[in-house]
Design an enzyme around this catalytic site. Structure first.
Site, PDB file in Angstrom:
ATOM      1  CB  SER A  65      -0.879   0.104   1.459  1.00  0.00           C
ATOM      2  OG  SER A  65      -1.427   1.170   1.553  1.00  0.00           O
ATOM      3  CB  CYS A  66       0.673   4.446  -1.858  1.00  0.00           C
ATOM      4  SG  CYS A  66      -1.002   5.053  -1.675  1.00  0.00           S
ATOM      5  CB  SER A  67      -1.783   4.282   3.188  1.00  0.00           C
ATOM      6  OG  SER A  67      -2.218   5.176   2.257  1.00  0.00           O
ATOM      7  CB  SER A  68       2.815   0.507   3.769  1.00  0.00           C
ATOM      8  OG  SER A  68       3.944   0.077   4.559  1.00  0.00           O
ATOM      9  CG  HIS A 109       0.479   9.938   0.115  1.00  0.00           C
ATOM     10  ND1 HIS A 109       0.186   9.272   1.625  1.00  0.00           N
ATOM     11  CD2 HIS A 109       0.136   8.988  -0.723  1.00  0.00           C
ATOM     12  CE1 HIS A 109      -0.413   8.068   1.168  1.00  0.00           C
ATOM     13  NE2 HIS A 109      -0.630   7.952  -0.218  1.00  0.00           N
TER      14      HIS A 109
END
Length: 200
Positions: A29-32, A153
């Protein structure tokens, strides 16, 4: 995603949430959490907490070995992405003790930019960790990382000082500030934090 861990937070809680978030879907995930910026007076103590959560700290030789397999000619190696830390250690012979209980790998980093690939996206259970002198330094390091990869982000922080999260939101180029939460599960919207859902 970069996450600041400051000297006021609950270190055990922060380490547990970071582990849960970092290991979800093998960090695809790019949110990791990609980079941690930790205040120096709790740095060693927090590293120990990460190790208790299944993280293993690589030495400089192991870090260099991992870098050689994680990137090919500046591009992420697809053969290492989305694999567990155990498989990465086993398949790429990182020459250190590991087991199936190994959850994620930790590398110490100090630089930011293309000459320091660990400061960028890794799409694998590999965490870069930076040591900051104080909160101001942590904020500056985080801003450099965001401007390299991650601008627009989000950023996370583990803190008991609410003014710090507000400061990050006002000063850094992010759309969301995630406070004391497992980043992967929080930034895309959650029933427990009131953020609107933005899943793809």
């Amino acid at each position: 995603v970069t996450v600041i861990v400051d000297e006021t937070c609950d270190l055990k809680d922060a380490a547990k949430k970071i582990k849960l978030s970092k290991t979800f879907d093998h960090a695809t995930s790019c949110s990791s959490e990609n980079n941690l910026v930790v205040i120096k007076n709790i740095y060693s103590q927090f590293l120990r907490q990460l190790e208790l959560e299944g993280g293993i700290l690589l030495n400089e030789d192991q870090k260099n070995s991992l870098q050689k397999v994680l990137w090919n000619n500046g591009k992420l190696n697809r053969n290492i992405l989305a694999k567990s830390a155990f498989k990465i250690c086993k398949e790429f012979n990182l020459n250190r003790e590991y087991s199936e209980k190994t959850e994620f790998l930790i590398v110490e980093e100090s630089g930011v930019g293309s000459k320091y690939p660990f400061s960028g996206e890794k799409l694998s259970p590999v965490l870069s960790i930076y040591k900051a002198e104080d909160f101001q330094d942590a904020k500056n390091i985080s801003k450099k990382i965001l401007n390299y990869q991650g601008k627009g982000h989000s950023i996370g922080i583990y803190t008991q000082d609410s003014s710090r999260s507000m400061e990050l939101g006002l000063e850094l180029p992010v759309c969301r500030v995630i406070v004391n939460q497992a980043h992967t599960f929080a930034t895309g919207g959650s029933f427990t934090n009131g953020l609107p859902f933005s899943l793809s």
